[in-house]
Design an enzyme around this catalytic site. Sequence first.
Site, PDB file in Angstrom:
ATOM      1  NE  ARG A  88      -3.753  -2.316   2.192  1.00 54.24           N
ATOM      2  CZ  ARG A  88      -4.534  -2.804   1.235  1.00 54.24           C
ATOM      3  NH1 ARG A  88      -4.743  -2.103   0.145  1.00 54.24           N
ATOM      4  NH2 ARG A  88      -5.098  -4.005   1.348  1.00 54.24           N
ATOM      5  CG  ASP A  89       1.529   5.537  -2.312  1.00 53.90           C
ATOM      6  OD1 ASP A  89       2.097   5.537  -3.413  1.00 53.90           O
ATOM      7  OD2 ASP A  89       1.700   6.439  -1.452  1.00 53.90           O
ATOM      8  CB  ILE A  90       3.528   5.692   2.768  1.00 55.91           C
ATOM      9  CG1 ILE A  90       3.624   5.842   4.270  1.00 55.91           C
ATOM     10  CG2 ILE A  90       4.111   6.910   2.044  1.00 55.91           C
ATOM     11  CD1 ILE A  90       5.064   5.807   4.796  1.00 55.91           C
TER      12      ILE A  90
ATOM     13  CG  ASN B 251       4.015   9.140 -11.992  1.00 58.64           C
ATOM     14  OD1 ASN B 251       3.199   9.433 -12.855  1.00 58.64           O
ATOM     15  ND2 ASN B 251       3.715   9.098 -10.700  1.00 58.64           N
TER      16      ASN B 251
ATOM     17  CB  VAL C  82      10.548   5.856  -5.602  1.00 60.42           C
ATOM     18  CG1 VAL C  82      11.376   4.633  -5.227  1.00 60.42           C
ATOM     19  CG2 VAL C  82       9.999   6.533  -4.346  1.00 60.42           C
TER      20      VAL C  82
ATOM     21  CG  HIS D 137       6.928   2.978  -8.537  1.00 63.56           C
ATOM     22  ND1 HIS D 137       8.166   3.541  -8.706  1.00 63.56           N
ATOM     23  CD2 HIS D 137       6.067   4.005  -8.349  1.00 63.56           C
ATOM     24  CE1 HIS D 137       8.063   4.852  -8.624  1.00 63.56           C
ATOM     25  NE2 HIS D 137       6.797   5.171  -8.419  1.00 63.56           N
TER      26      HIS D 137
ATOM     27  CG  HIS E 101       1.348   5.024  -8.672  1.00 60.39           C
ATOM     28  ND1 HIS E 101       1.429   5.595  -7.424  1.00 60.39           N
ATOM     29  CD2 HIS E 101       2.489   5.384  -9.322  1.00 60.39           C
ATOM     30  CE1 HIS E 101       2.561   6.265  -7.325  1.00 60.39           C
ATOM     31  NE2 HIS E 101       3.224   6.167  -8.462  1.00 60.39           N
TER      32      HIS E 101
HETATM   33  P1  AMP Z   1       6.253   8.217  -7.764  1.00 61.06           P
HETATM   34  O1  AMP Z   1       6.081   9.638  -7.295  1.00 61.06           O
HETATM   35  O2  AMP Z   1       5.460   7.869  -8.974  1.00 61.06           O
HETATM   36  O3  AMP Z   1       7.728   7.872  -7.909  1.00 61.06           O
HETATM   37  O4  AMP Z   1       5.650   7.297  -6.623  1.00 61.06           O
HETATM   38  C1  AMP Z   1       6.321   7.003  -5.443  1.00 61.06           C
HETATM   39  C2  AMP Z   1       5.279   6.642  -4.427  1.00 61.06           C
HETATM   40  O5  AMP Z   1       5.914   6.006  -3.343  1.00 61.06           O
HETATM   41  C3  AMP Z   1       4.506   7.828  -3.862  1.00 61.06           C
HETATM   42  O6  AMP Z   1       3.131   7.697  -4.164  1.00 61.06           O
HETATM   43  C4  AMP Z   1       4.772   7.731  -2.360  1.00 61.06           C
HETATM   44  O7  AMP Z   1       3.658   8.075  -1.573  1.00 61.06           O
HETATM   45  C5  AMP Z   1       5.168   6.285  -2.191  1.00 61.06           C
HETATM   46  N1  AMP Z   1       6.017   5.975  -1.042  1.00 61.06           N
HETATM   47  C6  AMP Z   1       7.129   6.640  -0.644  1.00 61.06           C
HETATM   48  N2  AMP Z   1       7.661   6.047   0.441  1.00 61.06           N
HETATM   49  C7  AMP Z   1       6.863   4.987   0.719  1.00 61.06           C
HETATM   50  C8  AMP Z   1       6.881   3.975   1.727  1.00 61.06           C
HETATM   51  N3  AMP Z   1       7.840   3.913   2.662  1.00 61.06           N
HETATM   52  N4  AMP Z   1       5.897   3.046   1.730  1.00 61.06           N
HETATM   53  C9  AMP Z   1       4.915   3.086   0.806  1.00 61.06           C
HETATM   54  N5  AMP Z   1       4.858   4.010  -0.186  1.00 61.06           N
HETATM   55  C10 AMP Z   1       5.808   4.944  -0.229  1.00 61.06           C
END
Ligand code: AMP
Length: 115
Positions: free
Chosen positions: A30-32, A88, A97, A101, A103
């Site tokens: 799950r996204d944080i 993205n 990140v 990944h 979403h």
């Molecule tokens: P992006 O901006 O497309 O690179 O997505 C990165 C996603 O990682 C964002 O939606 C963040 O909310 C999510 N994220 C960052 N750190 C964590 C974490 N520790 N656990 C879960 N999701 C995370």
Amino acid sequence: MSDNCLFCKIIAGEIPSQKVWEDAYCYAFRDINPQAPVHVLIVPKRHVTGLNDTGALPDQELSACLHAARQIAAQEGVGESGYRLLSNCGPHACQSVQHLHFHLLGGKQLSERMD
Ligand code: AMP
């Protein structure tokens, strides 16, 4: 595994996550900072930086993420109501990140716009 990669550390269990799926090639959690009632991140276990780097990912491992998405959507109860799968890539898309990944977003009516 890539040193100092947040998602590699999550896959390795060094940083906690809310796991929703795992198979031989991918991991999902799950996204944080969820942007929808269902917001799951699906990541290949092999470290590749993003969509521009998928040439470094065997086809089987890339397709595993897409097959996982379908099954996660069903598991999360949004397979029929609908969901969005997006990745993205790069600064204009706000990739934050640098580990590929996807979403998976659902559980509400999503915007027709993609921006
Ligand atoms: P992006 O901006 O497309 O690179 O997505 C990165 C996603 O990682 C964002 O939606 C963040 O909310 C999510 N994220 C960052 N750190 C964590 C974490 N520790 N656990 C879960 N999701 C995370």
